[in-house]
Design a protein around this motif. Structure first.
Motif, PDB file in Angstrom:
ATOM      1  N   THR A   1      -9.280  67.383  24.678  1.00 24.46           N
ATOM      2  CA  THR A   1      -9.811  66.013  24.759  1.00 24.46           C
ATOM      3  C   THR A   1      -9.038  65.052  23.869  1.00 24.46           C
ATOM      4  O   THR A   1      -8.703  63.933  24.287  1.00 24.46           O
ATOM      5  CB  THR A   1     -11.302  65.995  24.364  1.00 24.46           C
TER       6      THR A   1
ATOM      7  N   GLU B   1      -6.634  61.750  24.896  1.00 26.52           N
ATOM      8  CA  GLU B   1      -6.801  60.391  24.394  1.00 26.52           C
ATOM      9  C   GLU B   1      -5.507  59.849  23.789  1.00 26.52           C
ATOM     10  O   GLU B   1      -5.178  58.663  23.956  1.00 26.52           O
ATOM     11  CB  GLU B   1      -7.951  60.349  23.384  1.00 26.52           C
TER      12      GLU B   1
ATOM     13  N   THR C   1     -13.467  61.612  18.976  1.00 26.16           N
ATOM     14  CA  THR C   1     -13.186  61.377  20.392  1.00 26.16           C
ATOM     15  C   THR C   1     -14.289  60.512  20.989  1.00 26.16           C
ATOM     16  O   THR C   1     -15.365  60.350  20.402  1.00 26.16           O
ATOM     17  CB  THR C   1     -13.116  62.705  21.161  1.00 26.16           C
ATOM     18  N   ASP C   2     -14.047  59.974  22.173  1.00 23.92           N
ATOM     19  CA  ASP C   2     -15.059  59.137  22.822  1.00 23.92           C
ATOM     20  C   ASP C   2     -16.378  59.893  22.981  1.00 23.92           C
ATOM     21  O   ASP C   2     -17.457  59.362  22.693  1.00 23.92           O
ATOM     22  CB  ASP C   2     -14.562  58.670  24.192  1.00 23.92           C
TER      23      ASP C   2
ATOM     24  N   LYS D   1     -20.070  59.249  21.061  1.00 22.24           N
ATOM     25  CA  LYS D   1     -21.316  59.093  21.811  1.00 22.24           C
ATOM     26  C   LYS D   1     -22.377  60.072  21.322  1.00 22.24           C
ATOM     27  O   LYS D   1     -23.571  59.740  21.267  1.00 22.24           O
ATOM     28  CB  LYS D   1     -21.055  59.287  23.307  1.00 22.24           C
TER      29      LYS D   1
ATOM     30  N   GLN E   1     -16.590  52.478  17.686  1.00 19.34           N
ATOM     31  CA  GLN E   1     -16.450  52.448  19.139  1.00 19.34           C
ATOM     32  C   GLN E   1     -15.871  51.120  19.604  1.00 19.34           C
ATOM     33  O   GLN E   1     -15.007  51.088  20.492  1.00 19.34           O
ATOM     34  CB  GLN E   1     -17.805  52.693  19.801  1.00 19.34           C
TER      35      GLN E   1
ATOM     36  N   GLN F   1     -12.146  51.027  18.729  1.00 19.49           N
ATOM     37  CA  GLN F   1     -11.336  51.926  19.541  1.00 19.49           C
ATOM     38  C   GLN F   1     -11.125  51.399  20.955  1.00 19.49           C
ATOM     39  O   GLN F   1     -10.157  51.758  21.614  1.00 19.49           O
ATOM     40  CB  GLN F   1     -11.989  53.314  19.606  1.00 19.49           C
ATOM     41  N   SER F   2     -12.041  50.554  21.412  1.00 21.42           N
ATOM     42  CA  SER F   2     -11.925  50.040  22.780  1.00 21.42           C
ATOM     43  C   SER F   2     -11.055  48.789  22.869  1.00 21.42           C
ATOM     44  O   SER F   2     -10.797  48.290  23.960  1.00 21.42           O
ATOM     45  CB  SER F   2     -13.317  49.727  23.335  1.00 21.42           C
TER      46      SER F   2
END
Length: 355
Positions: free
Chosen positions: A49, A53, A282-283, A287, A350, A353-354
């Motif tokens: 994963t 990314e 990681t995403d 979450k 988050q 990171q986006s």
């Protein structure tokens, strides 16, 4: 990210018509500005994963830098499928295809010799990334570099997250009331530097902070979510509610542990849910922190590593100064800092990171 998307991301070649493609062994003078650059990229496993990314970020940043630098950038991205032999062949292919530089995420950090010899004999610089090779190997030629992070720091920060939670509410973690933190450990790979260092430094941080720990068990789960879930099952059979803390060397294994708990009918909001900690940010890991399944994780900056690699590649190929955003330590290393992630700052991470 699902399997199909990851396969698409890694199999794709980012851009772009090659207007100028010289052999990477040819010497470019400072007066001639290349119209294109070609970079070979090999990852140890396309289904990791975190690797997925990094590659996604690398592709995205390459599109940005094409505009900034006014050139075409081609990324030839290959999956070594956990085989060092395959990766050695990929390096040979990069040379034959005229790549200006190679970025290598080593399968075996102790077995970089063939790649180094191929690179040196053909004058193709190599940026190793994320899986740090042996220091002596990096010194074998002046055109070898490493982009990554300090594994010791990741373990320290993982330990800090647990220590801070213990300081706030030790009773809720020490469910049996014996004053000892009973834990199980899910480790990455046998002999892998990051795995060994993270496993050692997290425990050192916890004990140095005055807490007593007891290891109930540990297993190698190869950074893999499914393997971690499988390895957790006998832990739960043997120790059940005795497990107060689950320490995982990465987010995928932490999530595998959570999967095993859910399969037992446990709920992350219930009192019997143990503390789970990962590494990578990681995403899916972020979450899980947001949902309360993980107490926290340690952000391993995929975006920063991808951008650092491309900035260093541009500096080497185009003979220009490295972006001031990055520092080349000892002429060899770009190291990105880790960052603790908990429920308190996960939304901020988050959002960043986006961007």
């Amino acid at each position: 990210m699902n399997r199909e998307k990851r396969t698409w991301v890694l199999a794709g070649i980012c851009c772009m018509t090659v207007v100028f493609s010289g052999c990477s062994g040819s010497k470019k003078t400072a007066e001639i500005q290349p119209q294109s650059i070609k970079i070979g990229v090999s990852v140890y496993d396309q289904y990791d994963t975190f690797m997925s990314e990094i590659i996604s970020q690398l592709q995205s940043y390459a599109r940005e830098k094409e505009k900034d630098w006014g050139i075409s950038i081609t990324l030839n991205i290959q999956n070594a499928d956990q085989s060092q032999f395959t990766q050695n062949d990929q390096m040979e292919n990069f040379i034959e295809e005229g790549c200006d530089l190679a970025c290598i995420n080593l399968v075996d950090r102790t077995d970089a010799s063939i790649i180094i010899e191929k690179a040196k004999s053909n004058h193709v610089p190599v940026i190793f990334f994320n899986r740090e090779l042996v220091e002596e190997d990096l010194e074998r030629w002046e055109e070898l570099y490493y982009v990554g992070a300090d594994a010791f720091e990741s373990g320290q920060l993982q330990g800090e997250i647990l220590v801070e939670q213990c300081e706030q509410d030790f009773v809720s973690i020490d469910t049996n009331g014996d004053g000892i933190l009973q834990y199980v450990m899910l480790e990455g790979e046998a002999g892998h530097n990051d795995s060994m260092v993270r496993s050692m430094s997290v425990i050192n941080k916890i004990t140095e902070s005055g807490y007593t720990v007891e290891k109930l068990d540990d297993e190698i789960a190869n950074w893999n979510r499914d393997q971690a879930s499988t390895k957790m099952t006998p832990f739960l059979n043997s120790y059940g509610s005795e497990i107060e803390v689950i320490l995982a060397n990465n987010d995928d294994m932490a999530l595998g542990a959570a999967d095993a708990l859910k399969a037992r009918g446990m709920d992350s909001q219930s009192d019997d849910w143990p503390v789970i900690l990962g590494v990578d940010g990681t995403d899916v890991g972020l979450k899980a922190v947001e949902k309360g399944e993980l107490l926290g994780t340690v952000l391993n900056d995929a975006k920063g590593q991808a951008r650092g690699m491309l900035e260093l590649a541009g500096s080497l190929i185009l003979k220009k100064d490295l972006s001031p955003e990055y520092t080349l330590q000892d002429g060899k290393y770009i190291r990105l800092p880790y960052q603790k992630v908990t429920a308190e700052n996960v939304s901020e991470i988050q959002s960043r990171q986006s961007e």
